[in-house]
Structure formats: structure tokens, C-alpha cells
Enzyme design. Structure first.
Site: not given
Length: 163
Positions: A18, A42, A91, A129
Site C-alpha cells: 500500500h 468486512k 496485484r 492484508s
């Protein structure tokens, strides 16, 4: 340059991938606003206030970066801060379909807002993450993937300390 870019995410927690994107985006524009989504749907590992604090610490050395929490539609937040561009990271090819849907929906709701995509440096392409949280949960060393303050927060959480 007066361009303001909003980089949204849950950043649960913020990773070196990030911060790599933030650093590169900051060279392209005037201001990068890292918009930390509350993300209640989430069920985040860290509360939004901690995620904001970790992001501020991790990004402190990058000029013209602001970190703000938000809990609204992204396009509403973008308009509120006077930005015209949303930054999203890719990514892998697998990220593209979802990100394309988000960008298309945002463009439908706010045609004046553009979305740009950046890929992280190669050494960060596999970092997420959720993977970092999993490694930390089992006592693994995450210091290569996150900043020192984030690694300490993850260790404290794994040790059972309160958030």
C-alpha cells in the site's frame, strides 16, 4: 500540481505494498488522500481509528499525503474532498475483474471522477492484508511486509492484548 487522488481501502492493516502505491502516486499529483473505509461489512481486524493511526505512522515520510476515515459511498467522499481521481492497486490479473466493476459503477455514479490503476513493485505483488494477518496470527514474522508500528500492533493482537 493541484491534482488530488483518493486511494480508498480498508487497510486492515496497511502494508508495504500500500505505501509503495501511495509513494508512487504522490510523485504524480499534488495530494494523495488515503481514505480508510470503516468497512463494517468486512468485519475488520482493527477498528478504523487504529487503522487510520497505523496508516498515518506508516506514511509519515511521504509528502502531501493525508489519511482520513470514511463511511459513505466512495464517490461522495471523493466529491467531498474535491478530488477527481481514484487510485486502485492491481496485484494480479485476478484483481482486475472486481476493480473494473468498481470503476465502472463509480463512473456511472460520478462521470467526472476517473479511476487509475497502479501495480505495486514486484517485491510486494503477493502481499495482502489478509495474508499478513494470517501470518501474524500464527506468530510469523511480518516485519518484511509491514511497517514497524503495524508489526507491533499485529504482535499485540496475536498475544491477546486488547485492540
Amino acid at each position: 500540481m493541484g491534482l488530488t487522488i483518493v486511494y480508498p481501502g480498508t487497510f486492515d492493516p496497511i502494508t508495504r505494498g500500500h505505501s509503495d502505491l501511495v509513494e508512487r502516486a504522490s510523485r504524480l499529483c499534488g495530494t494523495v488522500i488515503v481514505a480508510v473505509a470503516e468497512g463494517a461489512d468486512k468485519r475488520p481486524y482493527f477498528p478504523v481509528t487504529e487503522r487510520v493511526d497505523m496508516a498515518r505512522e506508516a506514511l509519515a515520510g511521504i509528502p502531501d499525503v493525508e489519511v482520513r476515515p470514511f463511511n459513505s459511498l466512495l464517490v461522495e467522499f471523493v466529491r467531498e474532498v474535491g478530488a477527481t481521481v481514484v487510485l486502485r492497486g492491481l496485484r494480479a490479473v485476478s484483481d482486475f475483474e472486481y476493480e473494473f466493476q468498481l470503476a465502472s459503477m463509480n463512473r456511472k455514479m460520478a462521470p467526472e471522477v476517473e479511476t487509475i490503476f497502479l501495480t505495486p513493485a514486484e517485491q510486494y505483488t503477493y502481499i495482502s492484508s489478509s495474508l499478513v494477518r494470517q501470518v501474524a496470527r500464527f506468530g510469523g514474522d511480518v516485519s518484511e511486509f509491514v511497517h514497524a508500528g503495524v508489526a507491533a500492533a499485529l504482535r499485540a493482537r496475536a498475544d491477546g492484548s486488547p485492540p
